[in-house]
Design an enzyme around this catalytic site. Structure first.
Site, PDB file in Angstrom:
ATOM      1  N   LYS A 217       0.957  -1.389  -0.116  1.00  0.00           N
ATOM      2  CA  LYS A 217       0.030   0.323   0.014  1.00  0.00           C
ATOM      3  C   LYS A 217       0.849   1.402   0.102  1.00  0.00           C
ATOM      4  O   LYS A 217       1.704   1.188   0.018  1.00  0.00           O
ATOM      5  CB  LYS A 217      -1.815  -0.025   1.563  1.00  0.00           C
ATOM      6  CG  LYS A 217      -2.282  -1.231   0.703  1.00  0.00           C
ATOM      7  CD  LYS A 217      -3.552  -0.613   1.653  1.00  0.00           C
ATOM      8  CE  LYS A 217      -4.282  -1.732   1.171  1.00  0.00           C
ATOM      9  NZ  LYS A 217      -5.471  -1.851   2.587  1.00  0.00           N
ATOM     10  N   ARG A 251      -3.945  -9.746   4.419  1.00  0.00           N
ATOM     11  CA  ARG A 251      -4.499 -10.075   3.378  1.00  0.00           C
ATOM     12  C   ARG A 251      -3.062  -9.720   2.693  1.00  0.00           C
ATOM     13  O   ARG A 251      -2.485  -8.512   2.777  1.00  0.00           O
ATOM     14  CB  ARG A 251      -5.397  -8.711   3.210  1.00  0.00           C
ATOM     15  CG  ARG A 251      -5.964  -8.668   2.006  1.00  0.00           C
ATOM     16  CD  ARG A 251      -7.136  -8.321   1.862  1.00  0.00           C
ATOM     17  NE  ARG A 251      -7.594  -8.396   0.186  1.00  0.00           N
ATOM     18  CZ  ARG A 251      -7.663  -7.523  -0.306  1.00  0.00           C
ATOM     19  NH1 ARG A 251      -6.392  -6.558  -0.051  1.00  0.00           N
ATOM     20  NH2 ARG A 251      -8.348  -7.273  -1.495  1.00  0.00           N
TER      21      ARG A 251
END
Length: 270
Positions: A217, A251
């Site tokens: 991210k 995740r």
């Protein structure tokens, strides 16, 4: 915390070890791997490889949620994922559907999926909670916000979860079906994301398993000044800190590497 997380006909023993959720983007425009796996053949190859590498759950997405994404209809989203969900439901694994649309959730659960991973925590589509409840499916309630402004970050995130949990329970979803996700990168600045990572353990007050999604991210890109495909080490750091602070499921895109990171971390702290 040690108990069984119920996901239709599947279970995960929370507290035993960290579980790995592998990301399968069946989209042309996801921020990291959009277009790489968006055919049935490529998607299945990717899913089977992630399972081989240690993924406990495969999270299938048919709509990008990257910043500035173009929304798609439920019909378009289903056209991207329906075939692979049917195929994956023939394999012995846990299938999660990354969607905020109850119509998509319904069709995928009908085909045998086990979890609905809702980036708006049951607060965007008023029919979502009932669909999940009707199938006895697992649900990931993720925190999200339109504007990244907070007076008290942790308290507001917890209040959001409390509202979502109330929606879930009133719809008939059992507590043993629910997971929470702090929503790193969603409606948050870099500082908000780093603070949430630092204080992740405070979410344990809710008594629910924590799923953490930090893989590749922008938080990592901004701290390290690295492009999206150079963020594995940064992701590893977030996985370690996440597990230490109470994450039960991570995740990730890089399943093999993060499986090793999680196993080593578990060996030291569990």
């Amino acid at each position: 915390m040690a108990y069984m997380l119920k996901l239709r006909n599947k279970e995960l023993e929370i507290g035993k070890r960290t579980y790995i959720m592998g990301i399968l983007n069946m989209t042309p425009d996801s921020f990291s791997d959009g277009g790489k796996y968006n055919t049935l053949e490529k998607g299945m190859e990717r899913a089977l490889k992630m399972m081989e590498d240690g993924a406990d759950i495969i999270d299938v997405g048919g709509e990008s949620s990257r910043p500035g994404y173009e929304p798609v209809t439920a019909e378009e989203e289903l056209s991207r994922i329906n075939d692979i969900v049917k195929k994956l439901c023939e394999v012995d694994t846990i299938i999660s559907i990354d969607t905020m649309k109850s119509k998509v959730a319904y069709e995928c659960l009908k085909n045998g999926a086990h979890i609905i991973n809702d980036i708006w925590g049951l607060q965007r589509d008023p029919d979502m909670a009932k669909v999940v409840a009707d199938y006895g499916a697992g649900v990931v309630i993720m925190h999200n916000k339109e504007v990244a402004e907070y007076h008290d970050l942790l308290q507001e995130v917890i209040s959001f979860f409390e509202k979502s949990i109330d929606i879930a329970l009133k719809a008939g979803i059992k507590k043993e079906n629910i997971m929470i996700d702090p929503g790193i990168g969603f409606g948050k600045t870099l500082e908000h994301n780093l603070t949430l990572m630092k204080r992740l353990d405070e979410l344990k007050i809710l008594g629910l398993p924590i799923l953490l999604g930090t893989s590749r991210k922008s938080m990592i890109g901004r701290v390290l000044n690295l492009d999206v495909n150079e963020r594995m080490e940064g992701t590893a750091a977030t996985v370690v800190v996440g597990i230490v602070k109470g994450a039960d499921i991570v995740r990730v895109h890089d399943v093999k590497e993060m499986w090793r990171v999680a196993r080593m971390t578990d060996a030291m702290i569990r």
